[in-house]
Write a protein that holds these residues in place. Structure first.
Motif, PDB file in Angstrom:
ATOM      1  N   PRO A   1      47.154  57.607  -7.760  1.00  0.00           N
ATOM      2  CA  PRO A   1      46.878  58.198  -8.887  1.00  0.00           C
ATOM      3  C   PRO A   1      48.356  59.058  -9.740  1.00  0.00           C
ATOM      4  O   PRO A   1      48.534  58.565 -10.819  1.00  0.00           O
ATOM      5  CB  PRO A   1      45.872  59.470  -8.578  1.00  0.00           C
ATOM      6  CG  PRO A   1      45.135  58.632  -7.299  1.00  0.00           C
ATOM      7  CD  PRO A   1      46.293  58.113  -6.701  1.00  0.00           C
ATOM      8  N   VAL A   2      48.998  59.508  -8.775  1.00  0.00           N
ATOM      9  CA  VAL A   2      50.203  60.442  -9.281  1.00  0.00           C
ATOM     10  C   VAL A   2      51.367  59.205  -9.548  1.00  0.00           C
ATOM     11  O   VAL A   2      51.807  59.505 -10.725  1.00  0.00           O
ATOM     12  CB  VAL A   2      50.673  61.143  -7.953  1.00  0.00           C
ATOM     13  CG1 VAL A   2      52.023  61.834  -8.601  1.00  0.00           C
ATOM     14  CG2 VAL A   2      49.645  62.220  -7.694  1.00  0.00           C
TER      15      VAL A   2
ATOM     16  N   GLU B   1      50.210  57.762 -13.038  1.00  0.00           N
ATOM     17  CA  GLU B   1      50.379  58.528 -14.025  1.00  0.00           C
ATOM     18  C   GLU B   1      52.117  58.730 -14.417  1.00  0.00           C
ATOM     19  O   GLU B   1      52.286  58.510 -15.608  1.00  0.00           O
ATOM     20  CB  GLU B   1      50.095  59.970 -13.490  1.00  0.00           C
ATOM     21  CG  GLU B   1      50.157  61.099 -14.424  1.00  0.00           C
ATOM     22  CD  GLU B   1      49.187  61.092 -15.612  1.00  0.00           C
ATOM     23  OE1 GLU B   1      49.152  61.822 -16.702  1.00  0.00           O
ATOM     24  OE2 GLU B   1      48.010  60.463 -15.441  1.00  0.00           O
TER      25      GLU B   1
ATOM     26  N   HIS C   1      53.751  57.137 -18.021  1.00  0.00           N
ATOM     27  CA  HIS C   1      54.414  58.161 -18.863  1.00  0.00           C
ATOM     28  C   HIS C   1      55.542  57.441 -19.205  1.00  0.00           C
ATOM     29  O   HIS C   1      56.231  57.549 -20.382  1.00  0.00           O
ATOM     30  CB  HIS C   1      54.428  59.594 -18.269  1.00  0.00           C
ATOM     31  CG  HIS C   1      53.265  60.171 -18.587  1.00  0.00           C
ATOM     32  ND1 HIS C   1      52.937  60.747 -19.850  1.00  0.00           N
ATOM     33  CD2 HIS C   1      52.424  61.002 -17.858  1.00  0.00           C
ATOM     34  CE1 HIS C   1      51.815  61.576 -19.846  1.00  0.00           C
ATOM     35  NE2 HIS C   1      51.544  61.559 -18.775  1.00  0.00           N
TER      36      HIS C   1
ATOM     37  N   THR D   1      53.251  48.909 -16.514  1.00  0.00           N
ATOM     38  CA  THR D   1      52.528  49.466 -15.127  1.00  0.00           C
ATOM     39  C   THR D   1      51.738  48.394 -14.697  1.00  0.00           C
ATOM     40  O   THR D   1      51.661  48.322 -13.283  1.00  0.00           O
ATOM     41  CB  THR D   1      51.860  50.728 -15.585  1.00  0.00           C
ATOM     42  OG1 THR D   1      52.941  51.624 -16.065  1.00  0.00           O
ATOM     43  CG2 THR D   1      51.290  51.428 -14.406  1.00  0.00           C
TER      44      THR D   1
ATOM     45  N   PRO E   1      39.481  63.692 -13.689  1.00  0.00           N
ATOM     46  CA  PRO E   1      40.857  63.882 -14.446  1.00  0.00           C
ATOM     47  C   PRO E   1      40.371  64.413 -15.994  1.00  0.00           C
ATOM     48  O   PRO E   1      41.374  65.624 -16.348  1.00  0.00           O
ATOM     49  CB  PRO E   1      41.534  62.711 -14.401  1.00  0.00           C
ATOM     50  CG  PRO E   1      40.931  61.668 -13.328  1.00  0.00           C
ATOM     51  CD  PRO E   1      39.614  62.248 -13.082  1.00  0.00           C
ATOM     52  N   SER E   2      39.708  63.863 -16.614  1.00  0.00           N
ATOM     53  CA  SER E   2      39.380  64.329 -17.902  1.00  0.00           C
ATOM     54  C   SER E   2      38.651  65.567 -17.880  1.00  0.00           C
ATOM     55  O   SER E   2      39.066  66.474 -18.732  1.00  0.00           O
ATOM     56  CB  SER E   2      38.530  63.288 -18.823  1.00  0.00           C
ATOM     57  OG  SER E   2      37.016  63.207 -17.998  1.00  0.00           O
TER      58      SER E   2
ATOM     59  N   SER F   1      41.542  68.120 -17.547  1.00  0.00           N
ATOM     60  CA  SER F   1      42.156  68.197 -18.860  1.00  0.00           C
ATOM     61  C   SER F   1      41.538  69.315 -19.827  1.00  0.00           C
ATOM     62  O   SER F   1      41.990  70.017 -20.480  1.00  0.00           O
ATOM     63  CB  SER F   1      42.419  66.989 -19.303  1.00  0.00           C
ATOM     64  OG  SER F   1      43.467  66.005 -18.647  1.00  0.00           O
TER      65      SER F   1
ATOM     66  N   SER G   1      46.982  66.541 -17.216  1.00  0.00           N
ATOM     67  CA  SER G   1      46.534  65.376 -16.585  1.00  0.00           C
ATOM     68  C   SER G   1      47.201  64.982 -15.224  1.00  0.00           C
ATOM     69  O   SER G   1      46.763  64.464 -14.343  1.00  0.00           O
ATOM     70  CB  SER G   1      47.189  64.104 -17.714  1.00  0.00           C
ATOM     71  OG  SER G   1      48.677  64.271 -17.654  1.00  0.00           O
ATOM     72  N   THR G   2      48.332  65.765 -14.949  1.00  0.00           N
ATOM     73  CA  THR G   2      49.183  65.833 -13.489  1.00  0.00           C
ATOM     74  C   THR G   2      48.023  66.288 -12.452  1.00  0.00           C
ATOM     75  O   THR G   2      48.064  65.638 -11.435  1.00  0.00           O
ATOM     76  CB  THR G   2      50.622  66.449 -13.551  1.00  0.00           C
ATOM     77  OG1 THR G   2      51.139  65.992 -14.796  1.00  0.00           O
ATOM     78  CG2 THR G   2      50.918  66.340 -12.260  1.00  0.00           C
TER      79      THR G   2
ATOM     80  N   ALA H   1      45.212  64.008 -11.661  1.00  0.00           N
ATOM     81  CA  ALA H   1      45.734  62.937 -11.042  1.00  0.00           C
ATOM     82  C   ALA H   1      45.818  63.378  -9.547  1.00  0.00           C
ATOM     83  O   ALA H   1      45.345  62.869  -8.500  1.00  0.00           O
ATOM     84  CB  ALA H   1      46.892  62.248 -11.426  1.00  0.00           C
TER      85      ALA H   1
END
Length: 301
Positions: free
Chosen positions: A44-45, A48, A52, A59, A127-128, A131, A137-138, A141
């Motif tokens: 996940p990290v 992310e 970005h 990705t 995650p959402s 947020s 978002s970090t 994740a």
């Protein structure tokens, strides 16, 4: 194509484990199932950061290349072997579907389907949700990474316990009731990263532990390893239905308005209640095993 490739790669490995491990099959399945959670602690990290910096197309290509390089070289080392007597191997060459007439199989199937319907919502929306609560978002994740670590521990623990003369029914109820409690209290009332972190740990451990018991559910309703493996596949199919339905169901549950003070930040209220209800329904289905002394093949039930 991705789903077909996964199935072609995954099920022969499961079959090899099913052939070799007998007394400690639950632990073996627990280790195998939890291995995906190990990668989930960093993916996940990592994703992310890649999204970005490089965007979606690059990705995805990087993930594809990484999957090929990390799994391809290991394929030649995958060889099936069995510790069952030769006579038993001949006897089980044809799958005995008689377990479909065992009531306990349908009790487990119903419980598994209910659990699968709600299981994926936290990983989809955590995650959402973070947020929405202004955590960024970090941190969202990071919550998935924490949940993955807990899933590894949960699947190892439940797989091990299912081999140590712990009742499969007791473990099933523990998994589903603890998951329901975590969802309806910790997730629904969470307004901080700390509470969401505790939820990720508790839900990851108990929710994922359910999957590790499929092996012993199979041996509880089937008399040989081939039939038990077939039952395992059907349990996996049932949970897969939940995975497919999670998206369409959630689309009708999400609300447009957000109020971080209210239960489930208001927007996710119905999602939280639905998830918790599915876990309670799964537990209620599992209790049917106690209403009548269903005759099962395994004495572990």
């Amino acid at each position: 194509m991705y789903g077909v490739g996964f199935t072609i790669f995954y099920y022969p490995i499961i079959g090899m484990v099913n052939e070799f491990w007998i007394a400690r099959r639950g632990m073996a399945y627990g280790i195998l199932c939890s291995s995906s959670g190990v990668s989930g602690t960093v993916m996940p990290v990592t994703l992310e950061a890649l999204l970005h910096r490089y965007g979606l197309p690059t990705t995805l290509r990087a993930v594809a290349v990484g999957l090929a390089l990390s799994t391809g070289p290991l394929i030649p080392f995958l060889r099936g072997q069995t510790r069952e007597p030769e006579q038993a191997q001949v006897a089980v060459s044809q799958t005995d579907w008689g377990f479909l007439r065992v009531p306990l199989f349908w009790i487990y199937t119903t419980s598994n389907l209910m659990q699968g319907l709600g299981y994926f919502f936290p990983s989809l929306y955590l995650p959402s949700y973070a947020s929405t609560m202004g955590l960024g978002s970090t941190r969202g994740a990071l919550l998935l990474a924490v949940m993955s670590v807990s899933q590894v521990l949960g699947q190892l623990s439940f797989g091990y316990l299912s081999d140590r003369r712990f009742s499969v029914n007791v473990l099933t109820l523990t998994s589903t009731l603890a998951s329901a409690t975590a969802v309806l209290t910790l997730w629904g009332l969470a307004q901080s990263f700390a509470v969401l972190g505790v939820f990720a740990i508790v839900y990851g451990f108990f929710g994922a532990g359910y999957t590790a018991m499929w092996a012993r559910m199979g041996t509880a309703v089937a008399s040989d390893s081939t039939a038990a493996f077939a039952a395992f596949g059907l349990f996996n199919f049932g949970k897969g239905l939940g995975n497919i339905l999670a998206g369409p169901i959630s689309a009708g549950l999400l609300l447009d308005h957000v109020d971080t003070i209210k239960y489930g930040a208001f927007r996710y209220e119905a999602v939280v209640i639905f998830t918790g209800s599915c876990m309670l329904a799964s537990a209620a289905s599992a209790t049917a095993a106690y209403f009548k002394p269903w005759k099962a093949v395994s004495a572990r039930v």
